[in-house]
Design an enzyme around this catalytic site. Structure first.
Site, PDB file in Angstrom:
ATOM      1  N   LYS A  82      -6.645  -5.363 -18.286  1.00  0.00           N
ATOM      2  CA  LYS A  82      -5.880  -4.117 -18.184  1.00  0.00           C
ATOM      3  C   LYS A  82      -6.194  -3.261 -19.387  1.00  0.00           C
ATOM      4  CE  LYS A  82      -2.723  -2.423 -15.340  1.00  0.00           C
ATOM      5  NZ  LYS A  82      -2.539  -2.841 -13.939  1.00  0.00           N
ATOM      6  N   ASP A 137      -4.445   3.303 -12.687  1.00  0.00           N
ATOM      7  CA  ASP A 137      -3.111   2.709 -12.767  1.00  0.00           C
ATOM      8  C   ASP A 137      -2.149   3.878 -13.044  1.00  0.00           C
ATOM      9  OD1 ASP A 137      -1.889  -0.173 -12.930  1.00  0.00           O
ATOM     10  OD2 ASP A 137      -0.888   0.918 -14.526  1.00  0.00           O
TER      11      ASP A 137
HETATM   12  N1  GLU Z   1      -4.007  -0.857 -11.279  1.00  0.00           N
HETATM   13  C1  GLU Z   1      -3.986  -1.505 -10.002  1.00  0.00           C
HETATM   14  C2  GLU Z   1      -3.209  -2.809 -10.074  1.00  0.00           C
HETATM   15  O1  GLU Z   1      -2.351  -2.967 -10.916  1.00  0.00           O
HETATM   16  C3  GLU Z   1      -5.373  -1.650  -9.418  1.00  0.00           C
HETATM   17  C4  GLU Z   1      -6.317  -2.492 -10.225  1.00  0.00           C
HETATM   18  C5  GLU Z   1      -7.747  -2.471  -9.709  1.00  0.00           C
HETATM   19  O2  GLU Z   1      -7.987  -1.932  -8.660  1.00  0.00           O
HETATM   20  O3  GLU Z   1      -8.597  -3.016 -10.410  1.00  0.00           O
HETATM   21  O4  GLU Z   1      -3.367  -3.669  -9.258  1.00  0.00           O
END
Ligand code: GLU
Length: 423
Positions: A113, A153
């Site tokens: 993240k 996100d």
């Molecule tokens: N931010 C989104 C999540 O928390 C998508 C993450 C992604 O697609 O890599 O799942």
């Protein structure tokens, strides 16, 4: 100049929550404590400063993070969040949840993240672009299609992904499609990616209803959040015959127990910036929305909105976690004791990363799929994960969260043991 600290929505340390959850999973599923000790910590945490030229010529310095939790099952995957209350521990927790989410979905990814402490609404588009490009340069050695693949996100979108893609590609001297997902369609995004998180949540709600032999017709839903997850989920639910009785954004929400005209409400918000003053609805706060009488409550905004204080008063039968970490562990126990089914984040909001996986594969192969193919394969993966979680829950007589985390952690444990500890 650096930015002032913003008020936080976090009552508890999310990293402590993620670790505590993992220890409980370890005990329940009998996983080697040595292994839990490894999985409790993040593999790599990078903190960078991001000096950014503002439109008036001054320079603001933002703090950014990219955390890799685990890569036992494949390159790490996870979004980048722009929010004024981002903390290092929040990003760590979110990276841990990404590992479990990718594992539960059976994707060949680990978890990561990123986050920048910034309120993107206060930056002009050009400032946002300069900040994003500088952040990308600062983490350029961390990311890459075989290494770590960012995505949108909270507070980031397809344009931000386009700038990351372009900055990375300019540095390599050629286009690297697989470096980020959630890109605009014009530069190698996937059909269906934008709505995928909401679509996955919808599939999960439909699966619970199937268990209850109940149809979605007339299902009463309260949706917290009107961003990429909440907005699309509310719209899709209405299209499927449900009644959305409330929706909100960060400033507050609207409620009508007979149902809201969601397409008009979303258009109203798009035009005026908030739901305030929308016809045929009363104004409510985000706290009031959580306590509404309804069948499904879908928190689709930030963490820790259902706490020990309000969990005893939640009136929904099903809580669908569109956001990551919206229910605290104490609240989780209270909801479980009260017989409320919680569809956990790693299951309910995994549609986004599933279609991110499809986008990454399409980019690597330079071969793009039709939207029906994307949605059909998304349905297959989410429904299978739902069934596995539901069955594990029944077998173990535990919560959906414990079942989901149990399946996910066991898979990561197996990969780690199979690979062996280096050196
Ligand atoms: N931010 C989104 C999540 O928390 C998508 C993450 C992604 O697609 O890599 O799942």
């Amino acid at each position: 100049m650096s930015t002032a600290e913003a008020p936080s929505h976090l009552h508890e340390n999310p990293y402590e929550i993620a670790r505590q959850q993992l220890r409980r999973v370890g005990e329940t599923f009998g996983i080697d404590p040595n292994l839990i000790g490894v999985l409790e910590l993040c593999k790599k945490t990078v903190e960078v400063s991001i000096p950014t030229r503002m439109d008036d010529g001054s320079v603001n310095v933002y703090t950014g993070y990219r955390v890799t939790h685990n890569i036992a099952r494949g390159p790490s995957k996870g979004g980048i969040r722009y929010h004024p209350a981002v903390t290092r521990d929040e990003v760590k927790a979110l990276s841990i949840w990404m590992t479990w989410k990718c594992s539960l979905m059976g994707l060949p990814f680990g978890g990561a993240k990123g986050g920048v402490v910034v309120d993107p609404k206060l930056l002009s588009r050009r400032e946002l672009e300069r900040m994003t490009r500088r952040f990308t340069s600062e983490i350029i050695n961390e990311i890459g299609p075989e290494k770590d693949i960012p995505a949108p996100d909270v507070g980031t979108d397809a344009s931000v992904m386009a700038w990351i893609f372009d900055t990375f590609s300019m540095n390599k001297g050629h286009s690297v499609l697989g470096v980020v997902t959630g890109k605009p369609l014009a530069i190698g995004g996937s059909l269906g990616r934008l709505e995928a998180t909401a679509r996955g949540a919808l599939y999960c709600i439909e699966e619970v209803l199937r268990e209850e032999t109940r149809s979605i017709d007339g299902l009463r839903v309260a949706v917290q959040g009107a961003g990429n997850v909440g907005g699309h989920l509310a719209r899709m639910l209405v299209e499927e015959g449900a009644t959305v009785i409330a929706i909100s954004d960060s400033q507050g929400g609207i409620h009508n127990s007979a149902g809201l005209d969601i397409p008009s409400a979303l258009a109203y918000k798009a035009e005026r910036g908030s739901f305030e003053g929308f016809r045929d609805a009363e104004t409510i706060t985000n706290e009031e929305l959580i306590l509404l009488e309804c069948d499904v409550l879908a928190p689709c905004a930030l963490e820790q909105v259902i706490t020990a204080e309000n969990a005893p008063h939640v009136q929904a039968r099903i809580v669908c976690e569109g956001a990551n970490g919206p229910v605290t562990p104490t609240a989780d126990e209270i909801l479980e004791d009260r017989g409320i089914v919680v569809l956990p984040d790693v299951l309910a909001n995994a549609g986004g990363v599933v279609v991110s996986y499809f986008e990454w594969v399409q980019g690597l192969q330079e071969y793009f799929w039709k939207e029906e193919q994307v949605n059909a394969r998304l349905n297959e993966i989410v429904t299978r994960a739902f069934r596995e979680t539901w069955e594990t829950r029944l077998e173990r007589r535990t919560s959906m969260r414990m079942a989901a985390y149990g399946i996910a952690v066991q898979r990561v444990a197996e990969a780690t043991i199979t690979r062996g500890l280096y050196p």
